[in-house]
Design a protein around this motif. Structure first.
Motif, mmCIF file in Angstrom:
data_model
loop_
_atom_site.group_PDB
_atom_site.id
_atom_site.type_symbol
_atom_site.label_atom_id
_atom_site.label_comp_id
_atom_site.label_asym_id
_atom_site.label_seq_id
_atom_site.Cartn_x
_atom_site.Cartn_y
_atom_site.Cartn_z
ATOM 1 N N LEU A 121 5.781 -50.997 -78.503
ATOM 2 C CA LEU A 121 6.941 -51.842 -78.767
ATOM 3 C C LEU A 121 8.045 -51.587 -77.753
ATOM 4 O O LEU A 121 8.681 -52.527 -77.258
ATOM 5 C CB LEU A 121 7.455 -51.598 -80.184
ATOM 6 N N ARG A 122 8.272 -50.322 -77.424
ATOM 7 C CA ARG A 122 9.302 -49.999 -76.430
ATOM 8 C C ARG A 122 8.946 -50.588 -75.071
ATOM 9 O O ARG A 122 9.805 -51.144 -74.376
ATOM 10 C CB ARG A 122 9.453 -48.486 -76.322
ATOM 11 N N LEU A 123 7.674 -50.499 -74.681
ATOM 12 C CA LEU A 123 7.247 -51.068 -73.406
ATOM 13 C C LEU A 123 7.392 -52.579 -73.386
ATOM 14 O O LEU A 123 7.804 -53.171 -72.379
ATOM 15 C CB LEU A 123 5.799 -50.679 -73.119
ATOM 16 N N GLN A 128 10.532 -57.290 -71.516
ATOM 17 C CA GLN A 128 11.349 -58.462 -71.828
ATOM 18 C C GLN A 128 12.671 -58.415 -71.083
ATOM 19 O O GLN A 128 13.118 -59.411 -70.498
ATOM 20 C CB GLN A 128 11.580 -58.535 -73.333
ATOM 21 N N LYS A 129 13.297 -57.247 -71.069
ATOM 22 C CA LYS A 129 14.591 -57.103 -70.389
ATOM 23 C C LYS A 129 14.443 -57.198 -68.873
ATOM 24 O O LYS A 129 15.298 -57.757 -68.192
ATOM 25 C CB LYS A 129 15.220 -55.765 -70.752
ATOM 26 N N ALA A 134 7.782 -62.905 -68.232
ATOM 27 C CA ALA A 134 6.580 -62.410 -67.558
ATOM 28 C C ALA A 134 5.789 -61.509 -68.501
ATOM 29 O O ALA A 134 6.363 -60.695 -69.217
ATOM 30 C CB ALA A 134 6.970 -61.638 -66.306
ATOM 31 N N PRO A 135 4.472 -61.642 -68.536
ATOM 32 C CA PRO A 135 3.669 -60.819 -69.463
ATOM 33 C C PRO A 135 3.685 -59.348 -69.058
ATOM 34 O O PRO A 135 3.871 -59.005 -67.890
ATOM 35 C CB PRO A 135 2.267 -61.420 -69.318
ATOM 36 N N LEU A 244 6.446 -60.309 -76.136
ATOM 37 C CA LEU A 244 7.125 -59.138 -75.581
ATOM 38 C C LEU A 244 8.020 -58.455 -76.615
ATOM 39 O O LEU A 244 9.171 -58.127 -76.362
ATOM 40 C CB LEU A 244 7.930 -59.510 -74.331
ATOM 41 N N GLY A 245 7.461 -58.273 -77.793
ATOM 42 C CA GLY A 245 8.130 -57.438 -78.777
ATOM 43 C C GLY A 245 9.135 -58.119 -79.670
ATOM 44 O O GLY A 245 9.988 -57.447 -80.266
ATOM 45 N N GLN A 246 9.030 -59.438 -79.809
ATOM 46 C CA GLN A 246 9.932 -60.105 -80.745
ATOM 47 C C GLN A 246 9.587 -59.740 -82.187
ATOM 48 O O GLN A 246 8.462 -59.360 -82.490
ATOM 49 C CB GLN A 246 9.856 -61.622 -80.571
#
Length: 321
Positions: A121-123, A128-129, A134-135, A244-246
């Protein structure tokens, strides 16, 4: 159907603690790397009798009460069960490696391999940031790893119960490992502390944030955790990777936390998480297959792995012993 044993510790052969036990004098503790309501993880160094030093993640209880210790020993028992199985191979397994246990009166730790890249999740959120839409490199290959972890658990008739990106750890070699078998849900408790008196214990179920949006229909309605319910949660993990972790939610206000009954009714109407904009139709089909209302119609971990490998060209399928 493979249900979790009511008391998994009873399935472990006699003497399991002594076989895995080490002493606190062999452990040097460092910085705190994870903190939940009931548990905490500290980075440390384990000194072996042969003079070797190993980086470890040492998990302990945060509060010395009955519920914390039940979770602690449940996780320890599950990891011992996995590691003492004759078919388990640390070199190929995608379940976090158990290195030892400390079971002293004043200090109790589960010693596991240290995954230096932290949680998936952190990655995902870091990507995302950094990259916008981008994947994440290796993203869906990490999902292949977790499908293999679920295959191993299914063979042992063990259910994880909280398959999600926050409970996947990434090693320095970009291998994903499934973790948090006993204390995983403690991270959803509210920040405000709750004293251990009877009144507050009765209210904890109402005050805690439970990860409902990862749960299958049968878990929401009946609390029925099986390998098939883990596959449902795995589909949500795929959705997390694609976004990306939403935070997953089923429409409306993303900050609205529905009750179990309300969310179950939503799922019974056929409503599912929407396809992420950057997600291919083929990958979304895999997700949807994990979210069949009927557990028996969901794919097995083997089937999910095969489908994912077809969608990730260039990744060689290895033989898991």
């Amino acid at each position: 159907m493979c249900h979790v044993e009511a008391d998994l510790a009873e399935t472990v052969r006699p003497g399991w603690l002594s076989r895995w036990e080490t002493t606190s004098r062999h452990l040097t503790l460092g910085k705190l790397i994870g903190l939940g309501r009931f548990g905490q993880v500290i980075q440390g160094t384990l000194h072996t009798p042969g003079g070797e030093t190993i980086s470890v993640a040492a998990k302990s209880v945060r509060r010395k009460n009955a519920q914390c210790y039940r979770n602690f020993y449940r996780e320890a028992a599950i990891l011992v069960t996995v590691h003492e199985d004759e078919h388990h191979n640390n070199a190929h397994s995608n379940i976090i490696q158990l290195l030892g246990l400390i079971n002293e009166t004043s200090q109790k730790y589960i010693l596991m391999e240290y995954a230096s890249k932290g949680s998936l999740l952190r990655l995902l959120r870091h990507a995302q940031k950094q990259n916008g839409a981008a994947p994440l490199e290796h993203g869906f290959l990490y999902a292949v790893d977790i499908a293999r972890a679920l295959r191993e658990l299914q063979r042992l008739a063990i259910t994880h119960g909280d398959v999600a990106a926050r409970n996947v750890l990434i090693t320095a070699d970009h291998v994903a490992k499934l973790a948090d078998f006993g204390l995983g849900r403690d991270v959803y408790a509210p920040v405000k502390d709750v004293d251990d008196d009877d009144k507050n214990r009765e209210n904890m179920a109402e005050n805690e944030f439970i990860p409902l949006n990862w749960m299958s229909v049968e878990v929401l309605e009946r609390g029925e955790y099986t390998c098939q319910s883990d596959v449902w949660s795995f589909g949500v993990l795929l959705w997390e990777i694609a976004t990306l972790g939403q935070e997953p939610h089923y429409g409306g206000n993303p900050h609205d936390n529905p009750s179990c009954l309300r969310l179950a009714r939503t799922l019974r109407r056929g409503i599912r998480l929407r396809r992420p904009p950057e997600c291919s139709g083929e990958m979304y089909d895999v997700m949807m297959s994990c979210w069949h209302e009927n557990p028996s119609e969901r794919p097995s971990p083997d089937e999910v792995e095969t489908r994912l490998l077809r969608l990730t060209p260039g990744f060689e399928m290895e033989t898991v012993v």
